[in-house]
Design an enzyme around this catalytic site. Structure first.
Site, PDB file in Angstrom:
ATOM      1  N   HIS A 120       0.866  -1.180   0.000  1.00 35.37           N
ATOM      2  CA  HIS A 120       0.000   0.000   0.000  1.00 35.37           C
ATOM      3  C   HIS A 120       0.908   1.237   0.000  1.00 35.37           C
ATOM      4  O   HIS A 120       2.018   1.192   0.535  1.00 35.37           O
ATOM      5  CB  HIS A 120      -0.818  -0.062   1.296  1.00 35.37           C
ATOM      6  CG  HIS A 120      -1.889   0.979   1.438  1.00 35.37           C
ATOM      7  ND1 HIS A 120      -1.628   2.281   1.788  1.00 35.37           N
ATOM      8  CD2 HIS A 120      -3.243   0.894   1.325  1.00 35.37           C
ATOM      9  CE1 HIS A 120      -2.764   2.955   1.872  1.00 35.37           C
ATOM     10  NE2 HIS A 120      -3.765   2.139   1.593  1.00 35.37           N
ATOM     11  N   ASP A 197       3.118  -4.454   8.114  1.00 34.87           N
ATOM     12  CA  ASP A 197       1.910  -3.667   7.916  1.00 34.87           C
ATOM     13  C   ASP A 197       0.734  -4.636   8.034  1.00 34.87           C
ATOM     14  O   ASP A 197       0.449  -5.406   7.111  1.00 34.87           O
ATOM     15  CB  ASP A 197       1.959  -3.002   6.533  1.00 34.87           C
ATOM     16  CG  ASP A 197       0.669  -2.274   6.203  1.00 34.87           C
ATOM     17  OD1 ASP A 197      -0.295  -2.352   6.988  1.00 34.87           O
ATOM     18  OD2 ASP A 197       0.614  -1.630   5.135  1.00 34.87           O
ATOM     19  N   GLN A 200      -4.522  -5.089   6.867  1.00 36.52           N
ATOM     20  CA  GLN A 200      -5.524  -5.995   6.294  1.00 36.52           C
ATOM     21  C   GLN A 200      -5.533  -7.359   6.975  1.00 36.52           C
ATOM     22  O   GLN A 200      -6.396  -8.189   6.687  1.00 36.52           O
ATOM     23  CB  GLN A 200      -5.251  -6.207   4.796  1.00 36.52           C
ATOM     24  CG  GLN A 200      -5.407  -4.964   3.955  1.00 36.52           C
ATOM     25  CD  GLN A 200      -6.843  -4.459   3.913  1.00 36.52           C
ATOM     26  OE1 GLN A 200      -7.794  -5.204   4.140  1.00 36.52           O
ATOM     27  NE2 GLN A 200      -7.000  -3.179   3.647  1.00 36.52           N
ATOM     28  N   LYS A 223     -10.457  -0.507  10.117  1.00 34.82           N
ATOM     29  CA  LYS A 223     -10.654  -1.690   9.271  1.00 34.82           C
ATOM     30  C   LYS A 223     -10.990  -2.924  10.111  1.00 34.82           C
ATOM     31  O   LYS A 223     -11.262  -3.987   9.583  1.00 34.82           O
ATOM     32  CB  LYS A 223      -9.409  -1.940   8.422  1.00 34.82           C
ATOM     33  CG  LYS A 223      -9.186  -0.827   7.404  1.00 34.82           C
ATOM     34  CD  LYS A 223      -7.957  -1.021   6.574  1.00 34.82           C
ATOM     35  CE  LYS A 223      -7.814   0.159   5.618  1.00 34.82           C
ATOM     36  NZ  LYS A 223      -6.552   0.129   4.880  1.00 34.82           N
ATOM     37  N   CYS A 360      -4.658   2.441  -3.699  1.00 33.89           N
ATOM     38  CA  CYS A 360      -3.421   2.951  -3.079  1.00 33.89           C
ATOM     39  C   CYS A 360      -2.272   1.982  -3.281  1.00 33.89           C
ATOM     40  O   CYS A 360      -1.447   1.775  -2.387  1.00 33.89           O
ATOM     41  CB  CYS A 360      -3.606   3.234  -1.595  1.00 33.89           C
ATOM     42  SG  CYS A 360      -4.813   4.496  -1.260  1.00 33.89           S
TER      43      CYS A 360
HETATM   44  C1  LIG Z   1      -5.566   0.803   4.660  1.00 35.75           C
HETATM   45  C2  LIG Z   1      -4.167   0.356   4.627  1.00 35.75           C
HETATM   46  C3  LIG Z   1      -3.133   1.139   5.109  1.00 35.75           C
HETATM   47  C4  LIG Z   1      -3.334   2.526   5.618  1.00 35.75           C
HETATM   48  O1  LIG Z   1      -4.230   2.555   6.667  1.00 35.75           O
HETATM   49  P1  LIG Z   1      -4.813   3.958   7.169  1.00 35.75           P
HETATM   50  O2  LIG Z   1      -5.884   3.542   8.105  1.00 35.75           O
HETATM   51  O3  LIG Z   1      -5.323   4.671   5.961  1.00 35.75           O
HETATM   52  O4  LIG Z   1      -3.693   4.662   7.847  1.00 35.75           O
HETATM   53  C5  LIG Z   1      -1.859   0.629   5.080  1.00 35.75           C
HETATM   54  N1  LIG Z   1      -1.626  -0.588   4.610  1.00 35.75           N
HETATM   55  C6  LIG Z   1      -2.589  -1.389   4.145  1.00 35.75           C
HETATM   56  C7  LIG Z   1      -2.249  -2.755   3.655  1.00 35.75           C
HETATM   57  C8  LIG Z   1      -3.893  -0.945   4.136  1.00 35.75           C
HETATM   58  O5  LIG Z   1      -4.859  -1.725   3.654  1.00 35.75           O
END
Ligand SMILES: *Cc1c(COP(=O)(O)O)cnc(C)c1O
Length: 403
Positions: A120, A197, A200, A223, A360
């Site tokens: 992302h 990260d 998800q 999320k 993104c």
């Molecule tokens: C949504 C997302 C982000 C960013 O999250 P924010 O809540 O917008 O800060 C980073 N990495 C992944 C894989 C995402 O899906």
């Protein structure tokens, strides 16, 4: 399990052209269950005051709620200690925090940061900015045509100058689950730090940061059925202890004089200013909600919807799935002979909310030779009827665009 879970989301009770909206965009942000809304209301209505400062009982109650939320997050991630949990705005802020603290501390000219081709933008741009500031180089692990990480490419790119590896646990655009255990082991053999990260991953998979042995793990509350504006940075205690602060202000200091300021221990060192108190409490309620369902049930539901959705989509003429990894969560990205934005517009009129765009992840789109995909992402409140609505909507779009 599903109808009962769906009923806990007040979102679905509002009329939407006479039927429930097929909300298939939880990878962008999930709807909120009543328990999360109740936790926010309770905090604001009954337990609200600024934390850490007041000697009065109400402030102590708000502080207890906030610190209790930190304990909930620590347990959720399997952290050793709740002081390893830093509250931030979201995954984006957590990665920026890392780039600006330990990144600046550890990287110099000629050093390398290794990411993957499926990141992302939040896990690309902060590292690019750090490279500009330090003269370090960004390297990128390749992926195959199914959207799986190429471990050989990864191992070959890990070098003596690799200081930081940052990789997504689960791809937001493809659904791919990365083989983190092996990746982290290889990185540590090279003395590189490993950032995960997890934005998800946390809604779909149980996470144990100690078992993974990652150095940092980040995710966003929104999320995970929690509020917007709250997220988490987990870091190993010994690393956090060495890191300089990110922002200066109240609550992050040990003592302040005009000559010199000394900083508080983690987590306070990284939480300057009044935090999102209610957000943290709402996030804890969301975690309790998810744990109440349990990851066995969540994963079984995920696998069932993924199999059913894949089957329904492959019945649509001229549809190509983007992201067919063997290990994946219930994310269905696809392209057809209709532009994703046109498709999403038609689907919206049919009561189906999907995302269309680059998600993104522009470098990833380029890797697959597309400018955009349409993405349906599923979670605990979705059911097969949502996928049927998607398939029907896609057939309707064909009738409109290719009569
Ligand atoms: C949504 C997302 C982000 C960013 O999250 P924010 O809540 O917008 O800060 C980073 N990495 C992944 C894989 C995402 O899906």
């Amino acid at each position: 399990m599903n109808d009962e879970i769906r009923r806990q989301f007040p979102f679905f009770q509002q009329p939407n052209h006479g039927r429930e909206l097929a909300y298939l965009d939880s990878a962008a942000s999930a709807q909120k269950p009543q328990v999360v809304l109740d936790a926010l209301e309770r905090l604001y209505a009954r337990d609200y005051a600024n934390i850490h400062r007041g000697v009065y009982e109400l402030s102590a109650r708000a502080t207890r709620a906030h610190e209790g939320a930190r304990k909930t997050v620590a347990r959720f991630l399997g952290a050793r200690n709740s002081s390893e949990i830093i509250f931030v705005r979201g995954a984006t802020e957590a990665i920026n925090l890392l780039a600006n603290t330990i990144g600046r501390q550890r990287l110099g000219y000629g050093d390398e940061i290794l990411i993957t081709h499926m990141e992302h933008h939040a896990n690309i741009v902060p590292w690019q900015m750090l490279c500009e500031q330090t003269g370090a180089t960004l390297r990128v692990t390749e992926i195959n045509d199914q959207g799986e990480l190429d471990l050989d490419s990864y191992a070959a790119l890990l070098g003596p100058r690799t200081r930081i590896v940052s990789a997504t646990h689960v791809s937001n655009a493809l659904g791919t689950i990365n083989p983190l255990g092996e990746m982290i082991r290889l990185a540590h053999e090279r003395d590189a730090l490993f950032v995960v990260d997890g934005a998800q991953a946390v809604p779909h998979l149980p996470v144990d940061v100690r078992e993974l042995d990652c150095d940092f793990y980040v995710f966003s509350g929104h999320k995970l059925y929690g509020p917007t504006g709250i997220g988490v940075l987990y870091g190993k205690q010994e690393l956090l202890a060495e890191m300089p602060p990110y922002q200066g202000g109240g609550d992050m200091i040990a003592s302040v004089t005009f000559a010199q300021t000394t900083y508080a221990e983690p987590p306070a060192r990284f939480e300057a200013g009044t935090p999102d108190i209610a957000g943290a409490v709402g996030l804890a309620a969301a975690i309790d909600f998810v744990e109440g369902i349990g990851f066995d049930a969540i994963q079984a539901h995920d696998a069932e919807l993924l199999a059913y959705g894949t089957k329904r989509l492959l019945e649509i003429p001229n549809l190509r799935l983007v992201g067919t990894a063997r290990e994946k969560v219930a994310v269905l990205s696809f392209v057809t002979d209709i532009h994703p934005h046109d498709l999403a517009t038609v689907l919206d009129k049919q009561g189906v909310a999907v995302r269309a765009g680059h998600h993104c992840a522009q470098p990833l789109m380029e890797r697959f030779g597309v400018a955009a995909t349409t993405r349906a992402s599923l979670c605990v409140f979705n059911n097969k009827a949502d996928l049927d609505a998607l398939a029907d909507g896609l057939l309707e779009a064909r009738r409109i665009f290719h009569p």
